[in-house]
Motif scaffolding. Structure first.
Motif, PDB file in Angstrom:
ATOM      1  N   ASP A 131       0.822  -1.212   0.000  1.00 47.48           N
ATOM      2  CA  ASP A 131       0.000   0.000   0.000  1.00 47.48           C
ATOM      3  C   ASP A 131       0.857   1.262   0.000  1.00 47.48           C
ATOM      4  O   ASP A 131       0.550   2.237  -0.688  1.00 47.48           O
ATOM      5  CB  ASP A 131      -0.943   0.001   1.212  1.00 47.48           C
ATOM      6  CG  ASP A 131      -2.136  -0.913   1.002  1.00 47.48           C
ATOM      7  OD1 ASP A 131      -2.437  -1.243  -0.167  1.00 47.48           O
ATOM      8  OD2 ASP A 131      -2.761  -1.313   2.003  1.00 47.48           O
ATOM      9  N   ASP A 177       1.086   4.157  -3.089  1.00 54.37           N
ATOM     10  CA  ASP A 177       0.962   5.612  -2.967  1.00 54.37           C
ATOM     11  C   ASP A 177       2.131   6.315  -3.654  1.00 54.37           C
ATOM     12  O   ASP A 177       1.947   7.337  -4.330  1.00 54.37           O
ATOM     13  CB  ASP A 177       0.904   6.011  -1.490  1.00 54.37           C
ATOM     14  CG  ASP A 177      -0.347   5.485  -0.795  1.00 54.37           C
ATOM     15  OD1 ASP A 177      -1.346   5.216  -1.490  1.00 54.37           O
ATOM     16  OD2 ASP A 177      -0.311   5.330   0.445  1.00 54.37           O
ATOM     17  N   GLY A 199     -15.521  10.865   2.007  1.00 52.35           N
ATOM     18  CA  GLY A 199     -14.350  10.027   2.260  1.00 52.35           C
ATOM     19  C   GLY A 199     -14.452   8.664   1.602  1.00 52.35           C
ATOM     20  O   GLY A 199     -13.488   8.196   0.985  1.00 52.35           O
ATOM     21  N   PHE A 200     -15.623   8.028   1.699  1.00 52.26           N
ATOM     22  CA  PHE A 200     -15.813   6.725   1.060  1.00 52.26           C
ATOM     23  C   PHE A 200     -15.727   6.845  -0.464  1.00 52.26           C
ATOM     24  O   PHE A 200     -15.103   6.008  -1.132  1.00 52.26           O
ATOM     25  CB  PHE A 200     -17.172   6.131   1.464  1.00 52.26           C
ATOM     26  CG  PHE A 200     -17.144   5.380   2.759  1.00 52.26           C
ATOM     27  CD1 PHE A 200     -16.194   5.662   3.733  1.00 52.26           C
ATOM     28  CD2 PHE A 200     -18.066   4.382   3.030  1.00 52.26           C
ATOM     29  CE1 PHE A 200     -16.160   4.970   4.934  1.00 52.26           C
ATOM     30  CE2 PHE A 200     -18.044   3.671   4.228  1.00 52.26           C
ATOM     31  CZ  PHE A 200     -17.081   3.979   5.185  1.00 52.26           C
ATOM     32  N   ARG A 221     -12.095   7.321  -1.485  1.00 51.76           N
ATOM     33  CA  ARG A 221     -11.299   6.098  -1.303  1.00 51.76           C
ATOM     34  C   ARG A 221     -11.598   5.080  -2.396  1.00 51.76           C
ATOM     35  O   ARG A 221     -10.690   4.427  -2.924  1.00 51.76           O
ATOM     36  CB  ARG A 221     -11.564   5.503   0.074  1.00 51.76           C
ATOM     37  CG  ARG A 221     -10.873   6.268   1.205  1.00 51.76           C
ATOM     38  CD  ARG A 221     -11.278   5.735   2.562  1.00 51.76           C
ATOM     39  NE  ARG A 221     -10.750   4.396   2.794  1.00 51.76           N
ATOM     40  CZ  ARG A 221     -10.983   3.710   3.904  1.00 51.76           C
ATOM     41  NH1 ARG A 221     -11.738   4.234   4.860  1.00 51.76           N
ATOM     42  NH2 ARG A 221     -10.473   2.494   4.061  1.00 51.76           N
ATOM     43  N   ASN A 222     -12.873   4.941  -2.742  1.00 44.96           N
ATOM     44  CA  ASN A 222     -13.233   4.019  -3.833  1.00 44.96           C
ATOM     45  C   ASN A 222     -12.650   4.475  -5.164  1.00 44.96           C
ATOM     46  O   ASN A 222     -12.165   3.658  -5.950  1.00 44.96           O
ATOM     47  CB  ASN A 222     -14.754   3.903  -3.932  1.00 44.96           C
ATOM     48  CG  ASN A 222     -15.343   2.972  -2.894  1.00 44.96           C
ATOM     49  OD1 ASN A 222     -14.808   1.902  -2.622  1.00 44.96           O
ATOM     50  ND2 ASN A 222     -16.453   3.369  -2.284  1.00 44.96           N
ATOM     51  N   TYR A 275      -9.941   6.411  -5.593  1.00 40.52           N
ATOM     52  CA  TYR A 275      -8.481   6.310  -5.544  1.00 40.52           C
ATOM     53  C   TYR A 275      -8.003   4.877  -5.768  1.00 40.52           C
ATOM     54  O   TYR A 275      -7.013   4.645  -6.478  1.00 40.52           O
ATOM     55  CB  TYR A 275      -7.980   6.829  -4.200  1.00 40.52           C
ATOM     56  CG  TYR A 275      -6.495   6.649  -3.989  1.00 40.52           C
ATOM     57  CD1 TYR A 275      -5.576   7.357  -4.765  1.00 40.52           C
ATOM     58  CD2 TYR A 275      -6.006   5.775  -3.015  1.00 40.52           C
ATOM     59  CE1 TYR A 275      -4.216   7.194  -4.574  1.00 40.52           C
ATOM     60  CE2 TYR A 275      -4.654   5.604  -2.822  1.00 40.52           C
ATOM     61  CZ  TYR A 275      -3.757   6.310  -3.606  1.00 40.52           C
ATOM     62  OH  TYR A 275      -2.405   6.139  -3.427  1.00 40.52           O
ATOM     63  N   ARG A 276      -8.718   3.922  -5.177  1.00 38.12           N
ATOM     64  CA  ARG A 276      -8.313   2.516  -5.303  1.00 38.12           C
ATOM     65  C   ARG A 276      -8.260   2.068  -6.767  1.00 38.12           C
ATOM     66  O   ARG A 276      -7.402   1.272  -7.154  1.00 38.12           O
ATOM     67  CB  ARG A 276      -9.291   1.615  -4.529  1.00 38.12           C
ATOM     68  CG  ARG A 276      -9.084   1.601  -3.036  1.00 38.12           C
ATOM     69  CD  ARG A 276      -7.819   0.847  -2.669  1.00 38.12           C
ATOM     70  NE  ARG A 276      -7.697   0.633  -1.240  1.00 38.12           N
ATOM     71  CZ  ARG A 276      -6.781  -0.122  -0.683  1.00 38.12           C
ATOM     72  NH1 ARG A 276      -5.897  -0.742  -1.434  1.00 38.12           N
ATOM     73  NH2 ARG A 276      -6.710  -0.263   0.619  1.00 38.12           N
ATOM     74  N   LEU A 316     -17.503   0.513   1.162  1.00 37.58           N
ATOM     75  CA  LEU A 316     -16.134   0.333   0.678  1.00 37.58           C
ATOM     76  C   LEU A 316     -15.954  -1.094   0.171  1.00 37.58           C
ATOM     77  O   LEU A 316     -16.719  -1.999   0.520  1.00 37.58           O
ATOM     78  CB  LEU A 316     -15.120   0.601   1.783  1.00 37.58           C
ATOM     79  CG  LEU A 316     -14.978   2.053   2.248  1.00 37.58           C
ATOM     80  CD1 LEU A 316     -14.043   2.122   3.445  1.00 37.58           C
ATOM     81  CD2 LEU A 316     -14.482   2.958   1.124  1.00 37.58           C
ATOM     82  N   ARG A 360     -14.609  -3.992   0.798  1.00 34.97           N
ATOM     83  CA  ARG A 360     -13.972  -4.777   1.859  1.00 34.97           C
ATOM     84  C   ARG A 360     -14.910  -5.891   2.313  1.00 34.97           C
ATOM     85  O   ARG A 360     -16.099  -5.889   1.979  1.00 34.97           O
ATOM     86  CB  ARG A 360     -13.605  -3.884   3.037  1.00 34.97           C
ATOM     87  CG  ARG A 360     -14.757  -3.168   3.699  1.00 34.97           C
ATOM     88  CD  ARG A 360     -14.250  -2.165   4.724  1.00 34.97           C
ATOM     89  NE  ARG A 360     -15.347  -1.437   5.353  1.00 34.97           N
ATOM     90  CZ  ARG A 360     -15.169  -0.368   6.131  1.00 34.97           C
ATOM     91  NH1 ARG A 360     -13.938   0.085   6.349  1.00 34.97           N
ATOM     92  NH2 ARG A 360     -16.195   0.240   6.671  1.00 34.97           N
ATOM     93  N   TYR A 408      -8.000  -3.495  -8.457  1.00 34.01           N
ATOM     94  CA  TYR A 408      -7.835  -3.183  -7.042  1.00 34.01           C
ATOM     95  C   TYR A 408      -6.416  -3.497  -6.576  1.00 34.01           C
ATOM     96  O   TYR A 408      -5.878  -2.822  -5.701  1.00 34.01           O
ATOM     97  CB  TYR A 408      -8.839  -3.995  -6.221  1.00 34.01           C
ATOM     98  CG  TYR A 408      -8.899  -3.643  -4.760  1.00 34.01           C
ATOM     99  CD1 TYR A 408      -9.696  -2.589  -4.312  1.00 34.01           C
ATOM    100  CD2 TYR A 408      -8.172  -4.362  -3.809  1.00 34.01           C
ATOM    101  CE1 TYR A 408      -9.768  -2.263  -2.967  1.00 34.01           C
ATOM    102  CE2 TYR A 408      -8.233  -4.045  -2.465  1.00 34.01           C
ATOM    103  CZ  TYR A 408      -9.029  -3.003  -2.049  1.00 34.01           C
ATOM    104  OH  TYR A 408      -9.091  -2.673  -0.722  1.00 34.01           O
TER     105      TYR A 408
END
Length: 446
Positions: free
Chosen positions: A43, A47, A92-93, A96-97, A99-100, A341, A343, A408
């Protein structure tokens, strides 16, 4: 120093900086695949890679200024915020989705751009990387044998076996925890890579040895895939063998679009598909190990299709797709990129996230997948004159995403784009463009 000399120095400096950036990115790709994931720092490296890939786009922005590609990327980036407004949730969610997926989508953009404007670097990597790619596989052989014998901790540095209920998932060599799909993709890449190397760069006196060695890699990979229940390996192998041959046919057609040439290539493609199909049929009929794995695939598909709400394990891949398509509204928009998310235990699926297609269908709907695969298509299409092979490659990525996590998981994506690069080298091997762009020396033995 006069003005002209100053401009030459500045231009040379820019070229050197761009070359250095490419070398750093490619080196990090290889280290991410071969080392960092096993160390458990993937991870953090993702980045760093994301920043480097953005920097590459910034310094080479003219190369990426393709209207169709820019529009598809813009829609892909804008859509999560539209989805957030429509279905609610948190910023935020949604970020994050986004960005992944964006960080692996940039890998596709980068490699396709490199093959468009700096093919010689890719060709040189493949021609000079023979020892690297094969030594890494050979190192994995004793590791895999030990893992099959029960030494599961070798799957990653300082891993914990607590909570792991299915140990064959740890028979992944040095590709990290749950790295069996990455192992399968790398094995398919190496089998095709060695075959291509034998055709293009290998000395005649070593060709038979390399062919026998590649046969060993194939047999060992088939055996390991039966031990770790990695059924996707067999499907990926068949798919990319066909893609590799079709890429060569596309290269021939790029020189001559006559009806006779097209019919001849169509006949050749049909023969390859028939041969691959026949080999698969006989393997299923006469090899117990393969038949048992294929029967298990069919059983898991049936479980996910017929009972998506209660299916567990591998069948959840299909179960998530059926759940995502259960009504028109959620089929189009999903259940909310700002609400969930990618997960485990999301939307009632214990293994939610084990495959990209079902996961992001549930989160963002068919629209999100359409923007994702459209961006991939316009990236692939930059290196081909016709739409057929890029469309075929998108189909392969769709199948990959039903099976595993190419978008992913950056290691899966790196293996996937290496396979795309092999096919593109095969394309240019038969294309006039190889000579037009002075790449002939990279396609023959020096």
């Amino acid at each position: 120093m006069n003005i002209l000399e100053g401009k030459i120095v500045i231009k040379t400096l820019k070229i050197n900086l761009k070359s250095l950036l490419n070398i750093v990115i490619i080196a990090m790709f290889m280290m991410q695949l071969m080392v960092f994931r096993w160390l458990g720092i993937a991870d953090t490296i993702n980045d760093l890679l994301f920043g480097l890939l953005l920097l590459n786009i910034f310094v080479n922005y003219r190369n990426y200024a393709v209207p169709s590609l820019l529009v598809s990327i813009a829609l892909f980036i804008i859509y999560p915020f539209f989805n957030l407004l429509l279905l609610g949730g948190t910023m935020g969610f949604a970020l994050r989705n986004l960005y992944r997926l964006l960080r692996t989508l940039l890998i596709i953009l980068y490699v396709c751009n490199l093959l468009k404007y700096n093919r010689s670097l890719v060709f040189k990597l493949l021609r000079k990387g023979f020892l690297l790619f094969n030594l890494y596989f050979l190192i994995n052989i004793p590791v895999l044998i030990l893992q099959i014998q029960g030494h599961y901790r070798l799957a990653g540095y300082h891993i914990s076996l607590a909570g792991i209920t299915y140990m064959p998932d740890l028979i992944s060599g040095t590709f990290g925890m749950y790295g069996t799909p990455v192992l399968a993709l790398y094995s398919v890449f190496l089998i095709l890579y060695n075959f291509m190397y034998m055709q293009i760069w290998c000395d005649k006196k070593y060709k038979m040895f390399l062919l026998l060695y590649d046969g060993f890699v194939l047999i060992f990979s088939c055996w390991v895939s039966a031990q770790n229940d990695n059924k996707g390996f067999y499907l990926m192998l068949m798919l990319f063998v066909v893609c590799y041959y079709i890429a060569g046919s596309e290269g021939k057609l790029s020189k001559n679009y006559s009806i006779i040439k097209q019919l001849r290539n169509l006949l050749g493609i049909s023969m390859v598909i028939v041969i691959v199909g026949a080999v698969a049929y006989f393997a299923y009929t006469y090899v117990d190990m393969i038949r048992e794995n294929i029967d298990l695939i069919i059983d898991k598909f049936s479980e996910g299709y017929n009972d998506p709400d209660h299916v567990k394990g591998s069948g959840e891949r299909i179960g998530m797709i059926m759940f995502g398509l259960s009504d028109p509204f959620h089929s189009i928009f999903g259940y909310g990129l700002g609400l969930y998310l990618n997960r485990a235990d999301t939307l009632g699926f214990v293994h939610f996230g084990q495959a990209d297609f079902g996961s992001y269908l549930c989160l963002g709907g068919l629209l999100y997948l359409f923007f994702l695969f459209s961006t991939a298509y316009f990236s692939f299409a930059r290196n081909y004159k016709r739409f057929t092979f890029p469309l075929l490659m998108v189909l392969c990525f769709i199948i990959l995403s039903i099976y595993t996590q190419p978008f992913y998981n950056s290691s899966s994506m790196i293996c996937s784009v290496l396979l795309y690069a092999l096919c593109t080298v095969r394309y240019y091997e038969f294309s006039k463009s190889a000579i037009e762009h002075k790449l002939y020396t990279f396609l023959v033995k020096e």
